[in-house]
Structure formats: C-alpha cells, structure tokens
Enzyme design. Structure first.
Site, mmCIF file in Angstrom:
data_model
loop_
_atom_site.group_PDB
_atom_site.id
_atom_site.type_symbol
_atom_site.label_atom_id
_atom_site.label_comp_id
_atom_site.label_asym_id
_atom_site.label_seq_id
_atom_site.Cartn_x
_atom_site.Cartn_y
_atom_site.Cartn_z
ATOM 1 N N TYR A 187 1.784 -10.272 -10.280
ATOM 2 C CA TYR A 187 2.989 -9.527 -9.654
ATOM 3 C C TYR A 187 4.247 -9.998 -10.560
ATOM 4 C CZ TYR A 187 0.339 -9.518 -5.480
ATOM 5 O OH TYR A 187 -0.721 -9.244 -4.488
ATOM 6 N N ARG A 236 -19.256 -4.781 -14.662
ATOM 7 C CA ARG A 236 -17.646 -4.603 -15.726
ATOM 8 C C ARG A 236 -18.396 -4.766 -16.570
ATOM 9 N NH1 ARG A 236 -13.120 -8.282 -12.995
ATOM 10 N NH2 ARG A 236 -12.537 -8.564 -15.216
ATOM 11 N N ARG A 237 -17.462 -5.245 -17.909
ATOM 12 C CA ARG A 237 -17.554 -6.090 -18.519
ATOM 13 C C ARG A 237 -18.785 -6.357 -19.487
ATOM 14 N NH1 ARG A 237 -14.110 -11.502 -17.457
ATOM 15 N NH2 ARG A 237 -11.898 -10.764 -17.923
ATOM 16 N N HIS A 254 -6.752 -1.103 -12.957
ATOM 17 C CA HIS A 254 -6.165 0.027 -14.347
ATOM 18 C C HIS A 254 -4.999 0.846 -13.513
ATOM 19 C CE1 HIS A 254 -8.866 -0.751 -17.414
ATOM 20 N NE2 HIS A 254 -7.872 -0.390 -18.395
ATOM 21 N N HIS A 299 -3.352 -15.042 -10.264
ATOM 22 C CA HIS A 299 -3.526 -14.031 -9.616
ATOM 23 C C HIS A 299 -1.352 -13.659 -9.812
ATOM 24 C CE1 HIS A 299 -3.816 -10.295 -7.086
ATOM 25 N NE2 HIS A 299 -2.670 -11.458 -6.011
HETATM 26 FE FE1 HAS Z 1 -5.468 -7.359 -7.943
HETATM 27 C C1 HAS Z 1 -8.229 -8.242 -8.818
HETATM 28 C C2 HAS Z 1 -6.318 -7.613 -4.642
HETATM 29 C C3 HAS Z 1 -2.503 -6.169 -6.305
HETATM 30 C C4 HAS Z 1 -4.018 -6.652 -10.756
HETATM 31 N N1 HAS Z 1 -5.139 -7.525 -9.413
HETATM 32 C C5 HAS Z 1 -7.332 -8.179 -10.090
HETATM 33 C C6 HAS Z 1 -7.246 -7.866 -11.422
HETATM 34 C C7 HAS Z 1 -6.087 -7.394 -12.079
HETATM 35 C C8 HAS Z 1 -6.023 -7.194 -10.590
HETATM 36 C C9 HAS Z 1 -6.086 -7.795 -13.866
HETATM 37 O O1 HAS Z 1 -8.280 -9.984 -3.415
HETATM 38 C C10 HAS Z 1 -8.747 -8.632 -11.913
HETATM 39 C C11 HAS Z 1 -8.862 -9.587 -12.313
HETATM 40 C C12 HAS Z 1 -10.150 -9.609 -13.763
HETATM 41 O O2 HAS Z 1 -9.961 -9.567 -14.656
HETATM 42 O O3 HAS Z 1 -10.687 -10.508 -13.068
HETATM 43 N N2 HAS Z 1 -4.448 -7.140 -5.404
HETATM 44 C C13 HAS Z 1 -5.351 -7.416 -4.789
HETATM 45 C C14 HAS Z 1 -4.316 -7.197 -3.224
HETATM 46 C C15 HAS Z 1 -2.702 -6.692 -4.178
HETATM 47 C C16 HAS Z 1 -3.132 -6.418 -5.409
HETATM 48 C C17 HAS Z 1 -4.641 -7.906 -2.391
HETATM 49 N N3 HAS Z 1 -3.928 -7.061 -8.214
HETATM 50 C C18 HAS Z 1 -2.460 -5.734 -7.956
HETATM 51 C C19 HAS Z 1 -1.269 -5.489 -8.415
HETATM 52 C C20 HAS Z 1 -1.888 -5.828 -9.770
HETATM 53 C C21 HAS Z 1 -3.810 -6.167 -9.362
HETATM 54 C C22 HAS Z 1 -0.024 -5.314 -8.104
HETATM 55 C C23 HAS Z 1 -1.260 -5.405 -10.918
HETATM 56 C C24 HAS Z 1 -0.286 -5.407 -11.677
HETATM 57 N N4 HAS Z 1 -6.289 -7.628 -6.738
HETATM 58 C C25 HAS Z 1 -7.200 -8.290 -5.780
HETATM 59 C C26 HAS Z 1 -8.434 -9.076 -5.687
HETATM 60 C C27 HAS Z 1 -9.394 -9.134 -6.980
HETATM 61 C C28 HAS Z 1 -8.092 -8.532 -7.508
HETATM 62 C C29 HAS Z 1 -8.650 -9.507 -4.279
HETATM 63 C C30 HAS Z 1 -10.143 -9.579 -7.951
HETATM 64 C C31 HAS Z 1 -11.856 -8.939 -7.325
HETATM 65 C C32 HAS Z 1 -12.480 -9.469 -7.587
HETATM 66 O O4 HAS Z 1 -13.816 -9.474 -6.979
HETATM 67 O O5 HAS Z 1 -12.864 -9.677 -9.059
HETATM 68 C C33 HAS Z 1 -2.208 -6.599 -3.406
HETATM 69 O O6 HAS Z 1 -0.789 -6.739 -4.028
HETATM 70 C C34 HAS Z 1 -1.903 -4.910 -3.067
HETATM 71 C C35 HAS Z 1 -0.878 -4.728 -2.242
HETATM 72 C C36 HAS Z 1 -0.590 -3.140 -2.349
HETATM 73 C C37 HAS Z 1 0.015 -1.981 -1.741
HETATM 74 C C38 HAS Z 1 0.826 -0.692 -2.091
HETATM 75 C C39 HAS Z 1 1.890 -0.500 -0.822
HETATM 76 C C40 HAS Z 1 2.575 0.694 -1.535
HETATM 77 C C41 HAS Z 1 3.539 0.524 -2.224
HETATM 78 C C42 HAS Z 1 4.290 2.117 -3.118
HETATM 79 C C43 HAS Z 1 4.621 3.513 -1.662
HETATM 80 C C44 HAS Z 1 4.641 4.115 -1.957
HETATM 81 C C45 HAS Z 1 5.851 5.517 -2.118
HETATM 82 C C46 HAS Z 1 6.068 6.812 -2.927
HETATM 83 C C47 HAS Z 1 7.163 5.045 -1.888
HETATM 84 C C48 HAS Z 1 0.085 -2.361 -0.259
HETATM 85 C C49 HAS Z 1 5.359 -0.024 -2.135
HETATM 86 C C50 HAS Z 1 5.573 7.832 -2.231
HETATM 87 C C51 HAS Z 1 4.827 8.459 -2.444
HETATM 88 C C52 HAS Z 1 3.789 9.796 -1.444
HETATM 89 C C53 HAS Z 1 3.358 10.459 -1.973
HETATM 90 C C54 HAS Z 1 4.354 9.909 -0.079
#
Ligand code: HAS
Length: 541
Positions: free
Chosen positions: A219, A431-432, A368, A215
């Site tokens: 980050y 998947r996979r 992705h 995990h």
């Molecule tokens: Fe994830 C599975 C939970 C973030 C990558 N994640 C994966 C896997 C990968 C991955 C590779 O809880 C698969 C692993 C495998 O092969 O089995 N993930 C989260 C959570 C977050 C999260 C809670 N993941 C990421 C990021 C990744 C990534 C970042 C790669 C870079 N993930 C999971 C969980 C799994 C999981 C479970 C397991 C699932 C399973 O059952 O197998 C958090 O960090 C996300 C927080 C993000 C936010 C968004 C904030 C928004 C921002 C943008 C602002 C936009 C602006 C633009 C300013 C709350 C900062 C304005 C635009 C306009 C259009 C107005």
C-alpha cells in the site's frame, strides 16, 4: 521552487536507473525460464531474481514515491524549509548508498536471498546493513515531509490541510508503523545471525516480522498512485474530486487495516494457529473497503466531468473522457488493471483458495498486475507531466502521442506476461524456480508455451522501458521551454466542512496500534516460545 525541483529530479533519475537495470534483469529471467538463453558471467538465476526484486520492488518505487511527494508537498504547502530540505538530501544519500551496497553484494553472489530475504537463506551482513541504510534514509525523508505538513498546519490554524500533503503524511505514517517489523527482524535477528553472534535464527518469527511489514509495503506503493487518481486525474479530465472527506477517510482506513494482515502471506505456514490466520483474513477483507471507496469515487469524478461537458445517458459521460491525453490514459489503464488485480488479491486472501495458488507463479502474476501495471502505469503518467514541469519545459502533442504508444506497449506486454503467469500458476507452475521439467512429468509439460508467452511479454516490457527513458530524457533536455501544468484538482463541494477527527492523527494511530496488538501479540508470543511446533526448527538466540 528550484531547489525542491532539484531534489525531486534526483530521486527520479536514481529511480529510473533502478528501473532500467531491474527491467533488464526481469527480461533475462523470462528468457532463462523459457530456456531461450543461459546466463553469462557465472550469474545464477536466483541472483538476478534477487536484484530484479530489490531494484524494482524496493528501490525504484521508494525513490519515485519520495520524488513525487516532495514535488506535490512543495507545490501545495510552499517550499521546504532549508533544514527539512537538508534532511531530505540526507535521506536520499542514505538510500542511494544502501542501494549501491546491496546491489554490489548481490552481484558478488553474497546476497542471493530474494527480495523477501527469508531465513534460513543467509546473506552477507553488509546486505542487511544496506537494507537498514535504505530504511533509515526513508525516515529522514519522512521527517522532511511530515514536519513540513505540521509547519503548514501551525501557520494556518483551523484550516483544512491541502489534500496532497494530508495523503502524503497518511502514506508515511503507514510506512513508519510498517517498517518497525522489518527493522526489528533486520537489527535483532539477521545482523547478529549473519555476523555469527547467534548460531540460530527463529525462522517463523523472522517471516512474521517481514510480512507485518510486507503487506503494508504494497500500500506504500499503491497510495501514491491513489494520490494521483484522487487529485490529479479529476483536474486533467476537467472534473472535480467527488469528496475531499471520503478521499481522506480512505487513506486513514489503509493505516488501520493494512498492517494487521501479514498472516495472509503465511496461510500455509506451520507455527501460527488457524484462528489467528482466520482473524487476519477477516482484516484483509476490511482493507479491500478503501479500494472500493476509491473505485466509487473515481467513477463519480468521471461522471461529474462528463455531465458537465453535456454528455447524457447512463454511460454517455464515458465518451467525454480525454482518451488521447497520456496523463489520463495511463492512470485509467492502471485503474482498469486494478479490477482483475484486486479480484486476484481477494482470491489470494481467501483461505482455501490460497492453498491452490500459493507459491505458484499465479502470485507473481498478481503482483505484476498490481505493482507492475496499476502502480507503474500511473507513475509513468505522473513522470510525463511532472518531469517537464520541474524542468520548465512542456509536454508537446507529439511527445504525448509517443508517450501513449509507450503506455500501450507496456499494457500489452504486461497483459501477455501476467495472463500467462496466472494461467500457468493454476496449472501448478511454481514461482521462484529456474526452469525444470520435473523429469518430463506431464503436469510440467503444460507450462512451456506459457513460459514462452512470458518471455514475449517481458521483451515488450523492456522495449517499453527503453522508450520511456528516451522520452523522459527528451522531456528533461530538449523539449520546448514553457510552463507545464501541475494538475491539482478541487473538491466538488469546496465549502465541505472536514470532520475534525479526520486530522486527529493520535486517534488513527492509536486504533492502528490496538488492531496490531490484537492481531499479533499472542501469535508472536507463541512463535517465540515454540518456533515450529513438531518440526526440527530453528531457535531464537
Ligand atoms: Fe497482493 C501477494 C492479497 C493488493 C502486491 N501482493 C502479493 C505479493 C505482492 C502483492 C508483491 O491474501 C507477493 C509477495 C511475495 O513475494 O510473496 N493483495 C491482496 C489483496 C489486495 C492486494 C486482498 N497486492 C495488492 C496491491 C499490491 C499487491 C495493491 C501492489 C501494489 N496479495 C494478497 C495475498 C497475497 C498477495 C493474500 C499472498 C499470496 C500468497 O499465497 O503468497 C487488495 O488490496 C486488493 C483490493 C482491490 C480492489 C480493486 C478496486 C478497484 C479499483 C479500480 C477501479 C477502476 C476504475 C476504472 C474506476 C478491490 C480501485 C474503470 C475502468 C473500467 C474498465 C470501467
């Protein structure tokens, strides 16, 4: 500095080679799943899936990140000293040798274990040794950067360190603590087991140690993109960094909360009690906080820039953003993607909803649009100004327009592919797996059109990679000689006093270890004593 530029460029060239091969294999996967082709040369689906994951998720990212960090750290703290540069080159060589060895093993079908290399799938010992080389290489690289930062602080006592260098160090602190888990499982479990010194392996323990690393690994990919958002984007849009302290705090919070959360990848696994899973789910919700702080800070920077240019009203500033500048557009689309991507992550982390999506292609869709859209789009944007900067050339208007086209092609391809993955995941598409119709079962019959959409999206993505590489070669070789800016933003309040605690690494690393010990000690002891309660599991030693 020319020598530091060379160091960065070699990392980028190696990273882009991995991107090309990995991307090609990705397209092959979508074509196999949609039954459009069968694989040549006796290659099997899982073999190319392993190579795709290793080359893109592990190799491309790591090499690109170090190339970016060297450039930024050299720019903001001064050129690397020769012994640090030497350490960086040793790191590069180890990473490259590890990659080549690993890929050869996969191509020989001796390491068809996917990028997560879950036991009891077993690879050749050389594959695990290749992984070890890759990680040891990153330690040499991390040493170069962290000691450069320490050197700067010694030479400038009492001064606030450059934000770029601080963020690079925070990312590497996170990386080093995280890799302890994967190093432990590779050295003490996989290598002895694959060499035949141990007959059995504790599967639950190996998966737990992997996800302790897995995990925070995400980050490690995300934070360099955040570095560009916090530091580069404000300068490009003619604005300011909303708050230097807030930016630093958000990185420190990642060190605290990104590691003791690995169980959210194991919510459906036996052998770990529900109460420990529950604790780690709570900590997962804590790690969302620094991303929300980042979103807030980005909006604030946009608004400041727009208002300074005279745009009025609640959303008037939106019009004042430099929409045609690829350095901004790529990062902005990455941010926009991160809104649904983050929401998807929150769904995954929610204990009950995880039961619906786990092991479906929804999860593939999730990663992705996180790594494949948010992070990579930002990396593309960085490459478009950094490569000409390092080569003493300029990003011309024409190249900027072509680069925008490439970014949009990627955006559309990724949208089609990842939307199809998310929706068919909700319809139970696993998947996979190689394509299967489960003997004509009606549930499986719903997935076909989504598989085709994935192949269409994948094709656009590969075109976009080709185009990116052509543009990068031109930027490095044939574009006009000149000075391309290295955009480093300044804070809104440059006099802002930095609370001393923000650079007291002992405190943050100490708290991180306390959280890790709380979240992992008892469950790991349980797993060692009884690897898979009630099932004919695999024992340690
Ligand atoms: Fe994830 C599975 C939970 C973030 C990558 N994640 C994966 C896997 C990968 C991955 C590779 O809880 C698969 C692993 C495998 O092969 O089995 N993930 C989260 C959570 C977050 C999260 C809670 N993941 C990421 C990021 C990744 C990534 C970042 C790669 C870079 N993930 C999971 C969980 C799994 C999981 C479970 C397991 C699932 C399973 O059952 O197998 C958090 O960090 C996300 C927080 C993000 C936010 C968004 C904030 C928004 C921002 C943008 C602002 C936009 C602006 C633009 C300013 C709350 C900062 C304005 C635009 C306009 C259009 C107005």
């Amino acid at each position: 500095n020319r020598l530091d530029a060379r160091l960065s460029l070699y990392h980028f060239y190696a990273a882009f080679t991995a991107l090309l091969i990995g991307g090609l294999l990705g397209l092959l996967q979508t074509l196999v799943r949609s039954e459009s082709i069968t694989l040549p040369f006796k290659l099997n689906y899982y073999q190319i899936l392993t190579a795709h994951g290793v080359l893109l998720a592990l190799v491309f990212t790591t090499l690109f990140i170090f190339g970016f960090m060297y450039a930024g750290v050299s720019r903001t703290t001064g050129e690397l000293s020769s012994h640090r540069r030497k350490s960086a080159w040793i790191g590069f060589i180890l990473m490259t040798v590890g990659t080549v060895l690993g890929v050869v093993m996969i191509l020989m079908n001796k390491a068809t274990v996917l990028y997560t290399f879950y036991a009891p799938l077993q690879a050749s010992p050389l594959f695990y040794i290749a992984l070890a080389l890759l990680i040891v290489g990153t330690y040499f690289a991390s040493y170069a950067i962290i000691s450069q930062y320490n050197g700067w602080r010694k030479a400038n006592p009492g001064q606030k360190s450059p934000l770029f260098a601080f963020m690079a160090v925070a990312t590497l602190v996170l990386w080093i603590i995280a890799t302890l888990g994967v190093v432990a499982t590779v050295l003490f479990q996989f290598i002895p087991w694959s060499l035949g010194f141990q007959e059995e392996i504790n599967v639950t323990l190996s998966r737990t140690l992997f996800w302790y690393f897995g995990h925070p690994l995400v980050y490690f990919w995300l934070l360099p993109a955040y570095m560009a958002w916090y530091i580069v984007v404000p300068k490009v849009i003619g604005g300011k960094i909303f708050s230097d302290s807030l930016a630093r705090l958000s990185f420190l919070l990642f060190i605290l909360f990104s590691i003791p959360v690995g169980f959210h990848h194991q919510l459906t696994e036996p052998g770990i009690s529900e109460s420990w899973k529950f604790l780690q789910v709570i900590l997962t919700f804590a790690v969302i906080l620094p991303s929300l702080m980042t979103a807030f800070s980005m909006f604030a920077s946009f608004e400041i820039a727009g208002r300074e240019k005279g745009y009025k009203g609640i959303f008037g500033w939106f019009k004042g953003l430099p929409w045609s500048d690829v350095r901004f557009l790529s990062a902005f689309i990455g941010m926009a993607y991160f809104i649904p991507a983050g929401a998807g992550g929150i769904i995954n982390a929610s204990h009950q909803m995880n039961q619906v999506v786990h092991n479906t292609i929804w999860v593939t869709g999730h990663f992705h649009i996180t790594i494949g859209a948010t992070v990579i789009l930002t990396f593309f944007g960085i490459a478009y100004w950094l490569i000409p900067h390092l080569k003493g050339r300029v990003l011309t208007k024409r190249m900027n327009a072509l680069a925008n086209f490439q970014i949009i092609l990627w955006t559309i391809g990724m949208f089609i592919m990842s939307a199809a993955m998310h929706f068919s995941g909700l319809l139970g598409n696993p998947r996979r797996t190689q394509n299967t119709d489960y003997n004509g079962h009606e549930v499986a019959s719903q997935w076909g059109s989504y598989e085709t959409a994935m192949a269409v999206g994948g094709t656009l993505l590969l075109f976009s990679i080709f185009m990116f590489l052509v543009l990068i070669i031109r930027l490095a070789k044939t574009e006009p000689i000149g000075k391309e800016e290295f955009p480093i933003g300044t804070a809104l309040d440059e006099e802002e006093k930095l609370p001393k605690i923000l650079e007291n690494w002992k405190v943050w690393v100490g708290i991180a270890f306390v959280l890790i010990l709380v979240a992992y000690t008892i469950p790991v002891m349980d797993i060692i004593q009884d690897p898979a309660p009630g099932s004919p599991g695999y024992k340690f030693w």
